[in-house]
Design a protein around this motif. Structure first.
Motif, short mmCIF file in Angstrom:
data_model
loop_
_atom_site.label_atom_id
_atom_site.label_comp_id
_atom_site.label_asym_id
_atom_site.label_seq_id
_atom_site.Cartn_x
_atom_site.Cartn_y
_atom_site.Cartn_z
N GLU A 120 0.84 -1.20 0.00
CA GLU A 120 0.00 0.00 0.00
C GLU A 120 0.88 1.25 0.00
OE1 GLU A 120 -2.79 -0.07 3.26
OE2 GLU A 120 -3.59 -2.01 2.61
N LYS A 122 3.87 1.53 -1.19
CA LYS A 122 4.49 1.66 -2.51
C LYS A 122 3.47 2.23 -3.51
CE LYS A 122 7.24 -1.86 -3.84
NZ LYS A 122 8.67 -1.65 -3.86
N GLN A 123 2.23 1.80 -3.40
CA GLN A 123 1.18 2.28 -4.31
C GLN A 123 0.94 3.78 -4.11
OE1 GLN A 123 -0.22 0.11 -6.59
NE2 GLN A 123 -0.96 2.01 -7.51
N SER A 126 3.74 5.75 -5.58
CA SER A 126 3.61 5.73 -7.03
C SER A 126 2.63 6.80 -7.49
CB SER A 126 3.16 4.35 -7.49
OG SER A 126 2.84 4.35 -8.85
N GLU A 127 1.50 6.91 -6.78
CA GLU A 127 0.49 7.92 -7.13
C GLU A 127 1.05 9.33 -6.99
OE1 GLU A 127 -2.48 7.35 -8.46
OE2 GLU A 127 -2.07 5.20 -8.38
#
Length: 138
Positions: A120, A122-123, A126-127
């Motif tokens: 989560e 990392k996500q 990324s966003e």
């Protein structure tokens, strides 16, 4: 050498040499052999378990000679007696440290929840990075 017996090392395994100390001290340093060089022969110490001797070899580092002798130099004090006691105490501390069994690390795996939290994070990162991109409409 009562302390040698307390350490579990026979007196024959410990040799003390009195030498002249270096450094400041003037005439006293130049004429009095107050520094102590303690030599402890590990081969002549069968009372120490082999595991303890192995850890001692590691702890001794540069102070260990090729023929398995630990050399400790003590010259902090002005008298032979103080330096002798200092050298024996330092040897005692080294042996006490070697007697402590290191704990064996038990390998573990990350939990499912910790894996999900990592993903989560990392996500989200990324966003954030996607919002920084400059879009070109060519």
């Amino acid at each position: 050498m009562a302390l040698a017996n307390e350490l579990g090392i026979p007196e024959e395994a410990i040799e003390l040499r009195f030498i002249r100390a270096g450094g400041p001290g003037g005439q006293n340093v130049n004429k009095v052999a107050s520094a102590v060089q303690l030599r402890c022969d590990l081969k002549a110490s069968p009372s120490l378990p082999e595991r303890v001797r192995d850890r001692l070899r590691t702890l001794a580092g540069r102070r260990l000679t090729a023929d398995d002798v630990i050399v400790i130099s003590a010259q902090r004090f002005r008298t032979q007696e103080h330096n002798k006691r200092d050298a024996l105490e330092r040897l005692g501390e080294m042996i006490a440290q070697a007697r402590i069994e290191p704990r064996v690390r038990k390998p573990t795996k990350p939990s499912r929840a910790s894996k999900e939290r990592r993903l989560e994070g990392k996500q989200k990162r990324s966003e954030v990075k996607k919002t920084r991109k400059v879009s070109h409409d060519w």
